[in-house]
Structures are given as C-alpha cells and as structure tokens.
Design a protein around this motif. Structure first.
Motif, short mmCIF file in Angstrom:
data_model
loop_
_atom_site.label_atom_id
_atom_site.label_comp_id
_atom_site.label_asym_id
_atom_site.label_seq_id
_atom_site.Cartn_x
_atom_site.Cartn_y
_atom_site.Cartn_z
N THR A 64 0.85 -1.19 0.00
CA THR A 64 0.00 0.00 0.00
C THR A 64 0.88 1.24 0.00
O THR A 64 2.01 1.22 0.49
CB THR A 64 -0.90 0.06 1.24
OG1 THR A 64 -0.09 0.08 2.43
CG2 THR A 64 -1.87 -1.10 1.29
N SER A 69 -3.34 4.46 -2.87
CA SER A 69 -4.62 4.18 -2.23
C SER A 69 -5.67 5.24 -2.58
O SER A 69 -6.85 4.93 -2.78
CB SER A 69 -4.45 4.10 -0.71
OG SER A 69 -3.62 3.01 -0.36
N GLU A 72 -6.94 4.44 -6.00
CA GLU A 72 -7.82 3.26 -5.93
C GLU A 72 -9.20 3.64 -5.41
O GLU A 72 -10.23 3.23 -5.97
CB GLU A 72 -7.19 2.20 -5.04
CG GLU A 72 -5.92 1.58 -5.60
CD GLU A 72 -5.18 0.72 -4.59
OE1 GLU A 72 -4.38 -0.13 -5.01
OE2 GLU A 72 -5.38 0.91 -3.36
N GLN A 73 -9.23 4.41 -4.34
CA GLN A 73 -10.51 4.77 -3.73
C GLN A 73 -11.32 5.69 -4.64
O GLN A 73 -12.54 5.56 -4.75
CB GLN A 73 -10.25 5.45 -2.38
CG GLN A 73 -9.68 4.54 -1.32
CD GLN A 73 -9.20 5.30 -0.11
OE1 GLN A 73 -9.78 6.31 0.29
NE2 GLN A 73 -8.11 4.84 0.49
N ALA A 76 -12.67 3.67 -7.67
CA ALA A 76 -13.73 2.77 -7.20
C ALA A 76 -15.02 3.55 -6.96
O ALA A 76 -16.12 3.11 -7.36
CB ALA A 76 -13.30 2.05 -5.93
N GLU A 82 -17.12 -1.09 -4.46
CA GLU A 82 -16.78 -1.13 -3.05
C GLU A 82 -15.29 -0.91 -2.82
O GLU A 82 -14.89 -0.30 -1.83
CB GLU A 82 -17.21 -2.49 -2.47
CG GLU A 82 -17.08 -2.60 -0.97
CD GLU A 82 -17.57 -3.95 -0.45
OE1 GLU A 82 -17.62 -4.11 0.78
OE2 GLU A 82 -17.91 -4.85 -1.27
N LYS A 83 -14.46 -1.40 -3.75
CA LYS A 83 -13.02 -1.37 -3.53
C LYS A 83 -12.29 -1.41 -4.87
O LYS A 83 -12.85 -1.83 -5.88
CB LYS A 83 -12.61 -2.56 -2.67
CG LYS A 83 -11.27 -2.41 -1.95
CD LYS A 83 -11.09 -3.47 -0.88
CE LYS A 83 -9.84 -3.21 -0.07
NZ LYS A 83 -9.67 -4.23 1.00
N ALA A 229 -15.38 -6.03 -2.49
CA ALA A 229 -14.17 -6.29 -1.73
C ALA A 229 -13.77 -7.76 -1.77
O ALA A 229 -12.57 -8.08 -1.82
CB ALA A 229 -14.36 -5.83 -0.29
N ASP A 233 -10.07 -8.07 -3.06
CA ASP A 233 -9.08 -8.48 -2.07
C ASP A 233 -8.24 -9.65 -2.57
O ASP A 233 -7.05 -9.75 -2.25
CB ASP A 233 -9.76 -8.86 -0.75
CG ASP A 233 -10.20 -7.64 0.06
OD1 ASP A 233 -9.72 -6.53 -0.23
OD2 ASP A 233 -11.03 -7.81 0.98
N HIS A 236 -5.78 -8.09 -4.90
CA HIS A 236 -4.78 -7.34 -4.14
C HIS A 236 -3.79 -8.29 -3.46
O HIS A 236 -2.58 -8.00 -3.38
CB HIS A 236 -5.44 -6.45 -3.10
CG HIS A 236 -4.47 -5.60 -2.35
ND1 HIS A 236 -4.05 -5.90 -1.07
CD2 HIS A 236 -3.80 -4.48 -2.70
CE1 HIS A 236 -3.17 -5.00 -0.67
NE2 HIS A 236 -3.00 -4.12 -1.64
#
Length: 403
Positions: A64, A69, A72-73, A76, A82-83, A229, A233, A236
C-alpha cells in the motif's frame, strides 16, 4: 444535512475531483505525492501489528501507498465499486485478475474482440496452468450461451471493443454468467466511468488500462481492477505477493487525470462522432466502425448502456483501383502529417495505427479474420485537436488512395 461522506451522494464529475483527497499537516490543496518505498513505526510492536494486519497502516509501497490508495478509492467511487486495486499496467490488471481468481481446470469464455495481447495471455500463459479459454463473437448471445461449461468461472469482454467498436450487452451477459455460477468481468477502458458504469449494469468486476483515458495525456502506465471487496481483495493479495504494483508517481498523475476525465470524454466523443459522420461520406472509405453512428448495428444498445460513444473509430479503406489491402492502409496512414502514428490511445493527441500489424500483430491470421481485423483496417483514436485540422489531415491520407 449531508456531510458528503457517502460517494453515492455525489456525481461522478465531483467524485473525480474531490473523493479520497489526501491532506498532510501542511494542508496542501493538491494531493501530495508519497515517493517512498517503506514506512517507519513508533515501535517494534507497532511494526509487528502492521505486518500481521492487526493494525491498519502502510507497510511497504508494494502493498500500500497513500497516493496509490487515493487513486484506488477515487476510481472505485467513480465506478460505484466497493473497492479497487491499482497495478503497473492494464495488462497487469488483466493477468493478475485471472491468476488470482482462477485455478487449474477452470474455463473462461471471452469475446474474440479483445486487445491482441489479452489473447496472448489466454493462449500462451493461462493455458500452461490448465486454464482454457473459448472465444466467441461479442454480439452473439447464443455463442456465449453455447460456450459455457460446468467449469466456466469467468465471462470476459471489452465493450466497446478494440478496434471495431462492437458492443456487448452487459445486462444480458451478467445474467448469463450468474445463472451459470460464473462472474462477468468488463474491460471499461474505452468508455471509462464518465460514459459507462458496468457494475450498475450487472458486471462483477471492471478492469481499466489507466494508461489510456484515465491519464488522458499519454504520460504513464497503469491499470486497475474495481468491484466488491471479496473479489478485489483476492486480486490485491496476488499483487502484494507477485509485485505488479503501481508506482506512486503514476498514481499521482492518474489522480490529476481523473479530475478532467468527464469534460475530456465529452469533448472526445463530440469530435469523434463528427469525424465519423464526415468519413462516411468520403470516397476511399469503404466502411466506418463507430457505435455512435446510426449505421452501426448496435447503435441502440450502445445508446442504452453508455452516456456517450467514446473516442475510437476504425475505417476500412479502398484505393481508386478497388484494392482493399495492407498497402492501401499503410499509404493512408503515412499520408497523414498531424495525427501521430502510434498504437497508444486515450491521448489528447489523435493517433492512428494499422491493427493487423501492430496491436493485433501477434494474433493468428485465422483469429484476426474471425475478429474482423482485415488488412485494410485502420484505427483512429480521436483527440482534442480542432476538428477542421483533423479533417484536413485525413484528407491527405485520402489523396494517397487516389481521391
């Protein structure tokens, strides 16, 4: 009164500018850039807690980074996801998604109208891990239905497609995937969330080459995957271990690109539609492929699921002797003086290329023919130059055909 803490309270253009803003104690108005490989801790105990995941916080920029980040946010939120997870390139996003979510014996059904390198990943690399792919015509739902097996885990498509602007019916394909226990992954590179929201139409994951319109000026390489997510995830986790991470500097550039995405895509689409309509009337142009044209077989579908038609069109050329071959296409391309001869797209600068010998050059000849990648096909990614100048430049190309 709203405090705007929920992305659903804001419109896409506002999210592109305001969401996931970073502010340090210096209170800079523009997002700071965190060019660091690692992060320090107050104690050995805190370091252990960060590494184990017991305490949130940054560990290492392969895992990260605050700038990454934020990108990414923000993306999204714009996609209604959501992610998100950011990667080093669009192909890193595609490859990492498949490697993270699939296992030996799994099966993919994919449109054959995908970027040529995606085909290479399917045929040369995923096949090594016993993951098979069946290619189908993007617009033929019966072919999609017939290709599904008990072991099918993913349906994958680009819409609009590269380079023929074919359009996939996202809601119908989402239903087909879910009815058969699979997920639908949509490459939204050509439209971006400014023009199309695949997740709202039923898709499970959205993939981007941030290199294209999310940047918008041809500066950096990057990719992204957004969605729920549970799935993101997994991707990721693969990125954290395998390492195809996005550079913090590139993420910062993409954050700046997102701020103007809406107005750029509107201007790109306006230029491209006008140019496509003009090209349809020119001698030497046998066919124009662009979903914004009423002559396009999927124009109505595109109008339903997109708020604009994007900036990529393709033409099939024919010289005054009736030849529809590579030589005619190359003469046309070489005849232009303003438009850049390059295989990249998504730039403020218009670009032109011959897909059969560049972007799809490594695709087998038989597969190229099935995908409609003919020798006289030229792809034009329309930029933000004045339309009159683009027409004048393409007229130079037409002269090389004898018109």
């Amino acid at each position: 009164m709203s405090d705007f803490s929920d992305p659903n309270e804001l419109h896409t253009d506002t999210l592109a500018i305001r969401w996931a803003q970073l502010r340090t104690d210096q209170m800079s108005h523009s997002e700071p850039l965190f060019l660091t490989s690692s992060f320090v801790y107050d104690s050995a105990a805190q370091a252990a807690a960060r590494f184990s995941g017991e305490e949130p916080g940054n560990v290492y920029s392969r895992f990260t980074n605050p700038t990454v980040s934020a990108f990414e946010q923000r993306l999204a939120a714009m996609e209604g996801a959501e992610k998100g997870v950011a990667l080093a390139s669009g192909m890193a996003a595609i490859s990492s998604t498949f490697l993270a979510l699939l296992a030996p014996g799994d099966h993919i059904v994919s449109s054959r109208s995908v970027f040529g390198t995606t085909n290479v990943v399917f045929d040369r690399y995923l096949k090594k891990f016993q993951v098979e792919t069946t290619m189908v015509d993007l617009a033929d739902l019966e072919q999609w239905r017939a290709a599904i097996r008990p072991e099918t885990k993913v349906l994958f498509l680009e819409t609009p497609s590269n380079p023929l602007s074919e359009v996939g019916d996202i809601p119908a394909l989402a239903k087909l995937a879910h009815d058969n226990g699979a997920i639908l992954i949509v490459d939204n590179c050509f439209c971006t969330p400014a023009l199309q929201k695949p997740l709202a139409l039923g898709a499970d994951l959205v993939i981007h080459s941030a290199t294209k319109y999310l940047d918008g000026q041809g500066r950096c390489l990057g990719g992204a995957v957004v969605g729920p997510a549970k799935l993101v995830d997994e991707v990721h986790g693969f990125v954290r271990s395998a390492g195809p991470s996005m550079s913090p500097f590139n993420a910062w550039v993409f954050l700046k690109g997102l701020e103007t995405l809406g107005i750029r895509m509107e201007a790109h689409s306006r230029n491209t539609l006008a140019l496509a309509e003009w090209l349809e009337q020119q001698p030497g142009i046998a066919r124009v492929h662009y979903a914004g044209l009423k002559s396009h077989p999927q124009h109505e579908l595109a109008a339903r699921q997109q708020s604009g038609f994007g900036a990529v069109l393709a033409i099939e050329v024919e010289d005054s002797d009736g030849n529809r071959d590579r030589q005619a296409a190359w003469r046309f391309i070489d005849g232009t003086r303003l438009i850049s001869i390059t295989a990249n797209l998504g730039d403020t600068k218009s670009t032109i290329t011959h897909p059969g010998s560049t972007t799809h050059g490594r695709v087998a000849e038989e597969d190229k023919q099935r995908a409609g990648i003919t020798e006289n096909l030229i792809r034009i990614a329309v930029g933000l130059e004045d339309l009159a100048d683009l027409k004048a430049d393409l007229s130079l190309g037409l002269k090389t055909l004898g018109f």
